[in-house]
Design a protein around this motif. Structure first.
Motif, PDB file in Angstrom:
ATOM      1  N   HIS A   7       0.825  -1.202   0.000  1.00  0.00           N
ATOM      2  CA  HIS A   7       0.000   0.000   0.000  1.00  0.00           C
ATOM      3  C   HIS A   7       0.865   1.261   0.000  1.00  0.00           C
ATOM      4  CE1 HIS A   7      -3.300  -2.641   0.365  1.00  0.00           C
ATOM      5  NE2 HIS A   7      -3.269  -2.816   1.667  1.00  0.00           N
ATOM      6  N   TYR A   8       1.960   1.229   0.759  1.00  0.00           N
ATOM      7  CA  TYR A   8       2.884   2.367   0.766  1.00  0.00           C
ATOM      8  C   TYR A   8       3.427   2.593  -0.637  1.00  0.00           C
ATOM      9  CZ  TYR A   8       6.810   5.310   2.368  1.00  0.00           C
ATOM     10  OH  TYR A   8       7.709   6.333   2.553  1.00  0.00           O
ATOM     11  N   MET A   9       3.844   1.505  -1.300  1.00  0.00           N
ATOM     12  CA  MET A   9       4.361   1.625  -2.655  1.00  0.00           C
ATOM     13  C   MET A   9       3.275   2.105  -3.614  1.00  0.00           C
ATOM     14  SD  MET A   9       6.528  -1.076  -4.952  1.00  0.00           S
ATOM     15  CE  MET A   9       5.380  -2.431  -4.774  1.00  0.00           C
ATOM     16  N   GLY A  10       2.045   1.659  -3.394  1.00  0.00           N
ATOM     17  CA  GLY A  10       0.946   2.142  -4.211  1.00  0.00           C
ATOM     18  C   GLY A  10       0.816   3.653  -4.142  1.00  0.00           C
ATOM     19  N   GLY A  11       1.018   4.216  -2.954  1.00  0.00           N
ATOM     20  CA  GLY A  11       0.990   5.670  -2.802  1.00  0.00           C
ATOM     21  C   GLY A  11       2.130   6.342  -3.528  1.00  0.00           C
ATOM     22  N   ALA A  14       9.178  -3.152  -9.802  1.00  0.00           N
ATOM     23  CA  ALA A  14       9.620  -4.488 -10.164  1.00  0.00           C
ATOM     24  C   ALA A  14      10.473  -5.073  -9.043  1.00  0.00           C
ATOM     25  CB  ALA A  14      10.407  -4.465 -11.471  1.00  0.00           C
ATOM     26  N   GLU A  15      10.537  -6.377  -9.031  1.00  0.00           N
ATOM     27  CA  GLU A  15      11.383  -7.074  -8.063  1.00  0.00           C
ATOM     28  C   GLU A  15      12.803  -7.152  -8.608  1.00  0.00           C
ATOM     29  OE1 GLU A  15      11.784 -11.513  -5.950  1.00  0.00           O
ATOM     30  OE2 GLU A  15      10.043 -11.026  -7.190  1.00  0.00           O
ATOM     31  N   GLU A  16      13.742  -6.552  -7.870  1.00  0.00           N
ATOM     32  CA  GLU A  16      15.165  -6.612  -8.205  1.00  0.00           C
ATOM     33  C   GLU A  16      15.427  -6.247  -9.675  1.00  0.00           C
ATOM     34  OE1 GLU A  16      17.681  -6.598  -6.511  1.00  0.00           O
ATOM     35  OE2 GLU A  16      17.180  -7.421  -4.545  1.00  0.00           O
ATOM     36  N   ILE A  46      10.451   2.000  -8.919  1.00  0.00           N
ATOM     37  CA  ILE A  46      10.561   1.410  -7.586  1.00  0.00           C
ATOM     38  C   ILE A  46      11.101  -0.001  -7.732  1.00  0.00           C
ATOM     39  CG2 ILE A  46       9.374   0.753  -5.466  1.00  0.00           C
ATOM     40  CD1 ILE A  46       9.296   3.708  -5.868  1.00  0.00           C
ATOM     41  N   ARG A  47      12.260  -0.232  -7.171  1.00  0.00           N
ATOM     42  CA  ARG A  47      12.856  -1.568  -7.158  1.00  0.00           C
ATOM     43  C   ARG A  47      12.682  -2.159  -5.762  1.00  0.00           C
ATOM     44  NH1 ARG A  47      18.459  -2.203  -5.378  1.00  0.00           N
ATOM     45  NH2 ARG A  47      19.037  -4.419  -5.506  1.00  0.00           N
ATOM     46  N   VAL A  48      12.111  -3.340  -5.689  1.00  0.00           N
ATOM     47  CA  VAL A  48      12.041  -4.035  -4.410  1.00  0.00           C
ATOM     48  C   VAL A  48      13.405  -4.661  -4.164  1.00  0.00           C
ATOM     49  CG1 VAL A  48      10.940  -5.858  -3.073  1.00  0.00           C
ATOM     50  CG2 VAL A  48       9.576  -4.480  -4.660  1.00  0.00           C
ATOM     51  N   ALA A  49      14.105  -4.156  -3.167  1.00  0.00           N
ATOM     52  CA  ALA A  49      15.444  -4.640  -2.837  1.00  0.00           C
ATOM     53  C   ALA A  49      15.316  -5.650  -1.700  1.00  0.00           C
ATOM     54  CB  ALA A  49      16.344  -3.487  -2.426  1.00  0.00           C
ATOM     55  N   GLY A  50      15.553  -6.891  -2.006  1.00  0.00           N
ATOM     56  CA  GLY A  50      15.397  -7.944  -1.012  1.00  0.00           C
ATOM     57  C   GLY A  50      14.821  -9.181  -1.666  1.00  0.00           C
ATOM     58  N   ALA A  51      14.425 -10.116  -0.836  1.00  0.00           N
ATOM     59  CA  ALA A  51      13.888 -11.376  -1.346  1.00  0.00           C
ATOM     60  C   ALA A  51      12.849 -11.898  -0.371  1.00  0.00           C
ATOM     61  CB  ALA A  51      15.014 -12.393  -1.533  1.00  0.00           C
ATOM     62  N   ARG A  52      12.101 -12.886  -0.801  1.00  0.00           N
ATOM     63  CA  ARG A  52      11.112 -13.500   0.082  1.00  0.00           C
ATOM     64  C   ARG A  52      11.788 -14.075   1.312  1.00  0.00           C
ATOM     65  NH1 ARG A  52       9.521 -13.261  -4.888  1.00  0.00           N
ATOM     66  NH2 ARG A  52       7.309 -13.070  -5.432  1.00  0.00           N
ATOM     67  N   GLY A  53      11.289 -13.679   2.455  1.00  0.00           N
ATOM     68  CA  GLY A  53      11.883 -14.128   3.704  1.00  0.00           C
ATOM     69  C   GLY A  53      13.013 -13.259   4.209  1.00  0.00           C
ATOM     70  N   GLU A  70      13.397   0.676  -3.042  1.00  0.00           N
ATOM     71  CA  GLU A  70      14.384   1.623  -3.560  1.00  0.00           C
ATOM     72  C   GLU A  70      13.720   2.474  -4.635  1.00  0.00           C
ATOM     73  OE1 GLU A  70      18.772   1.675  -5.753  1.00  0.00           O
ATOM     74  OE2 GLU A  70      17.364   0.052  -6.151  1.00  0.00           O
ATOM     75  N   ASN A  71      13.547   3.761  -4.362  1.00  0.00           N
ATOM     76  CA  ASN A  71      13.035   4.676  -5.379  1.00  0.00           C
ATOM     77  C   ASN A  71      14.224   5.215  -6.155  1.00  0.00           C
ATOM     78  OD1 ASN A  71      11.683   6.501  -6.967  1.00  0.00           O
ATOM     79  ND2 ASN A  71      10.348   7.226  -5.320  1.00  0.00           N
TER      80      ASN A  71
END
Length: 478
Positions: free
Chosen positions: A315-319, A354-356, A362-369, A376-377
């Motif tokens: 939701h934060y990323m959606g904003g 996108a993931e990585e 917006i890049r999601v930096a990290g992985a499941r778990g 990362e903007n």
């Protein structure tokens, strides 16, 4: 001088700041400092201030320091945007006549400047003499957003990655003929060849100046993480360990000033301009890692049960995505910054996540778990005012949380996805910001109208200037 104690009268410090103030004064005496710089980050994220004798600084810690609000009417090159002494010129009647404001130092920001002889440094906020915060004080804008976020039950954590160019100074252009408004830019040359990206040899070629920068940044107490060789000739990147929101912004405004001062002192010129007009230069960006923490200091963005992100993060990323257009003036406040948004350039060109994937906004930096997952903007330019960059993220993210905005699916091909393209110019971005109901609610009409006016003036000067392109295009053929 103020006639009565300002801070004590208006109770503008927290108990923790009062305790810290006593420690600062004791340190000034123990270290036998000869002077202290009191600094304030203006509307552009540029440090302004005064250098104080020690005894006067001790008085200022109790009373505040008179400071000219006239600095608020300037665009990036100190061109006045409004007639200096008009009534209600900035949309706030308290600014009529440009009266003195008061810089209120924040004791928690005090440090020693290691490149100067026995010199301290402290950041401040700008207030009216009544004690009211000047609404155009950008550090105060960020603090208000952090307070609102805390009221929602969250803390804000940011990791800063700043790219910039180091060049060798050939001619500073200090003749009176070059001292225009703005002045002629300095003549520089490259310190090394580029386009080898993260190679040890390229970094070693300029280790002399990089070590000076590194040693002084560390001596300032800033949490430097890496010093990296980037893509263009002399392009560098400094990254920092995560800090709480206000600390991250304070770190950024200090480190940019420190790098510029240190480079100039040693015969170099550093620039945080996003796309300098240098042959073979590659655009510089400011990548902002961010997450929210709980009262127990747990990362609220990490997913659970095999999910990449928590609902809070989504939701934060959606904003962030929904308000990307309106935020652009705050993440990319210069005309030059919009020349960076190009496909396949490691900079985003549209509103997507996108993931990585380093092509997404917006890049999601990290992985499941991964308990350290963050967002990362990658949209920001390194010249952005750090207080407004971070404040834009918090305001947009809080709105996403409040309305549970869905960010949509991940863009596996960020430069090809069917998504809105980012604004192509500062001129377009200003209108999105000015029309934003969110930022008018969160920052106030006075601030939105003020910053829009400052930036429109900058754009109007640009349109009035005859460019090199026009001269080449038309001078001979017509």
């Amino acid at each position: 001088m103020l006639s009565t104690p300002f801070i004590e009268r208006h109770q503008l410090w927290s108990p923790a700041q009062r305790d810290a103030a006593d420690e600062v004064i004791a340190q000034v005496r123990e270290r036998d400092l000869r002077q202290v710089r009191i600094s304030w980050g203006d509307q552009h994220g540029i440090l302004r201030g005064k250098t104080l004798e020690v005894d006067h600084f001790v008085s200022v810690m109790k009373n505040g320091k008179d400071f000219q609000t006239a600095t608020l009417i300037f665009d990036t090159t100190n061109n006045p945007v409004v007639p200096p002494f008009g009534a209600n010129a900035l949309g706030d009647p308290r600014m009529t006549g440009l009266p003195d404001g008061v810089l209120v130092p924040d004791p928690g920001t005090f440090t020693i400047l290691p490149w100067l002889d026995r010199t301290g440094w402290i950041l401040s906020n700008l207030h009216y003499r009544t004690g009211e915060r000047v609404p155009f004080d950008t550090r105060g804008v960020l603090q208000a957003q952090l307070d609102a976020l805390e009221g929602d039950g969250y803390g804000y954590v940011a990791g800063v990655e700043l790219e910039f160019y180091v060049t060798r100074l050939v001619d500073p252009k200090l003749s009176f003929e070059d001292s225009g408004h703005p002045p002629t830019p300095p003549e520089v040359m490259a310190v090394s060849h580029g386009f080898q990206y993260l190679t040890e040899n390229r970094g070693d070629e300029i280790d002399g100046i990089l070590s000076i920068l590194r040693d002084n940044v560390v001596a300032l107490g800033l949490p430097l993480s890496t010093v990296e060789d980037e893509w263009g000739p002399g392009q560098c990147e400094f990254t920092f360990e995560p800090l709480p929101g206000l600390g991250a912004a304070d770190c950024t405004i200090l480190v940019r000033s420190a790098i510029k001062q240190l480079c100039r002192r040693h015969g170099y010129h550093a620039t945080f301009m996003s796309r300098p007009a240098l042959a073979n230069a590659f655009s510089s960006g400011w990548h902002l890692h961010q997450s929210l923490s709980s009262a127990q200091e747990v990362n609220c963005f990490a997913g659970a049960d095999g999910e990449l992100l928590s609902d809070t993060a989504k939701h934060y990323m959606g904003g962030l995505l929904e308000h990307a257009f309106a935020s652009s003036v705050l993440t990319n406040p210069t005309i030059n910054g919009y020349k960076r948004f190009r496909p396949d350039s490691f900079a985003p060109d549209r509103v997507a996540w996108a993931e990585e994937n380093r092509g997404a906004m917006i890049r999601v930096a990290g992985a499941r778990g991964d308990a350290n997952t963050d967002l990362e903007n990658r949209v920001g330019e390194p010249a952005a005012n750090p207080y407004l960059y971070l404040a834009s993220q918090i305001a947009a993210g809080r709105d996403g949380l409040r309305r549970q905005v869905d960010p949509g699916p991940s863009a596996d091909e960020p430069y090809l996805v069917d998504a809105p393209t980012l604004p192509h110019s500062l001129e377009a971005a200003i209108e999105h910001f000015s029309d934003s109901a969110l930022f008018r609610r969160e920052f106030g009409d006075a601030f939105v109208d003020y910053l829009s006016m400052i930036k429109r003036h900058e754009v109007s000067r640009f349109h009035a200037a005859v460019t090199d392109w026009e001269q080449r295009e038309y001078f001979e053929v017509y």
